[in-house]
Design a protein around this motif. Structure first.
Motif, PDB file in Angstrom:
ATOM      1  N   SER A  39     -59.956  35.958   6.494  1.00 19.81           N
ATOM      2  CA  SER A  39     -59.243  36.512   7.658  1.00 19.81           C
ATOM      3  C   SER A  39     -59.953  36.101   8.933  1.00 19.81           C
ATOM      4  O   SER A  39     -61.177  35.930   8.960  1.00 19.81           O
ATOM      5  CB  SER A  39     -59.118  38.024   7.563  1.00 19.81           C
ATOM      6  N   TYR A  40     -59.155  35.890   9.960  1.00 11.88           N
ATOM      7  CA  TYR A  40     -59.677  35.531  11.279  1.00 11.88           C
ATOM      8  C   TYR A  40     -59.178  36.564  12.281  1.00 11.88           C
ATOM      9  O   TYR A  40     -58.002  36.924  12.261  1.00 11.88           O
ATOM     10  CB  TYR A  40     -59.113  34.203  11.760  1.00 11.88           C
ATOM     11  N   GLY A  41     -60.054  36.997  13.173  1.00 18.87           N
ATOM     12  CA  GLY A  41     -59.649  37.870  14.275  1.00 18.87           C
ATOM     13  C   GLY A  41     -59.384  37.018  15.509  1.00 18.87           C
ATOM     14  O   GLY A  41     -59.351  35.783  15.432  1.00 18.87           O
ATOM     15  N   GLU A  90     -52.736  28.213  14.146  1.00 20.68           N
ATOM     16  CA  GLU A  90     -52.115  27.112  13.397  1.00 20.68           C
ATOM     17  C   GLU A  90     -53.177  26.353  12.592  1.00 20.68           C
ATOM     18  O   GLU A  90     -54.355  26.384  12.926  1.00 20.68           O
ATOM     19  CB  GLU A  90     -51.452  26.093  14.360  1.00 20.68           C
ATOM     20  N   THR A  91     -52.712  25.648  11.574  1.00 21.92           N
ATOM     21  CA  THR A  91     -53.606  24.722  10.873  1.00 21.92           C
ATOM     22  C   THR A  91     -53.353  23.353  11.494  1.00 21.92           C
ATOM     23  O   THR A  91     -52.208  22.881  11.515  1.00 21.92           O
ATOM     24  CB  THR A  91     -53.317  24.697   9.366  1.00 21.92           C
ATOM     25  N   ALA A  92     -54.392  22.743  12.043  1.00 20.83           N
ATOM     26  CA  ALA A  92     -54.218  21.478  12.771  1.00 20.83           C
ATOM     27  C   ALA A  92     -54.789  20.313  11.969  1.00 20.83           C
ATOM     28  O   ALA A  92     -55.806  20.439  11.293  1.00 20.83           O
ATOM     29  CB  ALA A  92     -54.915  21.574  14.124  1.00 20.83           C
ATOM     30  N   VAL A 165     -53.981  38.949  13.985  1.00 18.89           N
ATOM     31  CA  VAL A 165     -54.992  38.627  12.989  1.00 18.89           C
ATOM     32  C   VAL A 165     -54.355  37.618  12.030  1.00 18.89           C
ATOM     33  O   VAL A 165     -53.135  37.563  11.891  1.00 18.89           O
ATOM     34  CB  VAL A 165     -55.476  39.931  12.293  1.00 18.89           C
ATOM     35  N   LYS A 166     -55.180  36.777  11.417  1.00 18.57           N
ATOM     36  CA  LYS A 166     -54.647  35.758  10.495  1.00 18.57           C
ATOM     37  C   LYS A 166     -55.314  35.914   9.135  1.00 18.57           C
ATOM     38  O   LYS A 166     -56.537  35.954   9.035  1.00 18.57           O
ATOM     39  CB  LYS A 166     -54.934  34.373  11.072  1.00 18.57           C
ATOM     40  N   TRP A 167     -54.482  36.000   8.100  1.00 16.75           N
ATOM     41  CA  TRP A 167     -54.982  36.064   6.715  1.00 16.75           C
ATOM     42  C   TRP A 167     -54.467  34.852   5.967  1.00 16.75           C
ATOM     43  O   TRP A 167     -53.266  34.561   6.017  1.00 16.75           O
ATOM     44  CB  TRP A 167     -54.462  37.337   6.028  1.00 16.75           C
TER      45      TRP A 167
HETATM   46  O1  LIG Z   1     -57.383  28.456   8.666  1.00 19.13           O
HETATM   47  C1  LIG Z   1     -56.797  27.415   8.447  1.00 19.13           C
HETATM   48  O2  LIG Z   1     -55.646  27.230   8.842  1.00 19.13           O
HETATM   49  C2  LIG Z   1     -57.494  26.309   7.707  1.00 19.13           C
HETATM   50  C3  LIG Z   1     -58.551  26.809   6.776  1.00 19.13           C
HETATM   51  C4  LIG Z   1     -59.290  25.724   6.079  1.00 19.13           C
HETATM   52  O3  LIG Z   1     -59.155  24.585   6.372  1.00 19.13           O
HETATM   53  C5  LIG Z   1     -60.235  26.050   4.992  1.00 19.13           C
HETATM   54  O4  LIG Z   1     -60.436  27.244   4.700  1.00 19.13           O
HETATM   55  O5  LIG Z   1     -60.786  25.115   4.388  1.00 19.13           O
END
Ligand SMILES: O=C(O)CCC(=O)C(=O)O
Ligand SMILES: [Fe+2]
Length: 205
Positions: A39-41, A90-92, A165-167
């Protein structure tokens, strides 16, 4: 980290089955994968990287045997977005549409730094609940039909979350350099489990 081979969770088992079906790989290989929930805040991000390593014949894969010097061998990545993110996250893939890869330019442009350089990325996947992205980190080796050269255009990372938040959940499908050994391991693993042993023809793999 979650370990698909040791889990008794029914939902997780169903996810593994669906992953195996979608990617067309044997369930045992999926069960021998790495699985991680992250998870990312706000401002949470992950700088650009490769999920696997370049093939170096003298350095063995770390998969299933750890030697002093080993390299990470993740054939494929399956990334699930577990929720809707209000903004960002986003995933870049910063070099996805490049025709060539030039490390010097990548360094000069600081493409690794997704905290600052996300907007410049030619390919961005927006998170959404239930969505998944799948990519091959490697080509298939023409000679042995198994782990081939790293596809360096898979360089990717997570853009900063701006709101919410991103899971996510990642399956990293691992192999070794030895297809026969992998198949044996998979068969042994299958025999040890309660499920019926599958027929694994070359075509299935
Ligand atoms: O958070 C994302 O979109 C990418 C995560 C990622 O590349 C990873 O966990 O290896
Ligand atoms: Fe990654």
């Amino acid at each position: 980290w979650l370990y698909p081979d040791r889990s008794k969770d029914k939902v997780f088992a169903e996810v593994q089955k669906r992953v195996a079906k979608v990617v067309g790989l044997p369930l045992e290989l999926i069960k021998l994968s790495d699985f991680q929930v992250v998870s990312y805040g706000i401002k949470g991000h992950y700088n650009a990287h490769w999920d696997s390593a370049r093939v170096e014949p003298k350095v063995p894969c770390c998969t299933r045997e750890r030697t002093k010097q080993c390299r990470i061998c993740r054939y494929m990545t399956i990334l699930f977005y577990l929720n809707d993110v209000e903004e960002g996250g986003e995933t870049a893939f910063p070099v996805a549409n490049n025709s060539t890869l030039d490390y010097q330019t990548m360094m000069e442009k600081d493409l690794v730094d997704l905290y600052r350089k996300c907007e410049e990325s030619p390919l961005k996947v927006s998170p959404a609940k239930g969505k998944a992205v799948i990519w091959y980190n490697h080509f298939v080796d023409d000679a042995n039909g198994w782990l081939g050269p790293l596809d360096e255009f898979t360089f990717h990372g997570g853009c900063p979350v701006k709101n919410g938040v991103k899971w996510i959940a990642n399956f990293w499908v691992k192999t070794t350099d030895h297809k026969i050994k992998d198949l044996k391991k998979m068969q042994k693993f299958y025999k040890a489990s309660t499920e019926k042993q599958p027929k694994m023809s070359k075509e299935e793999l």
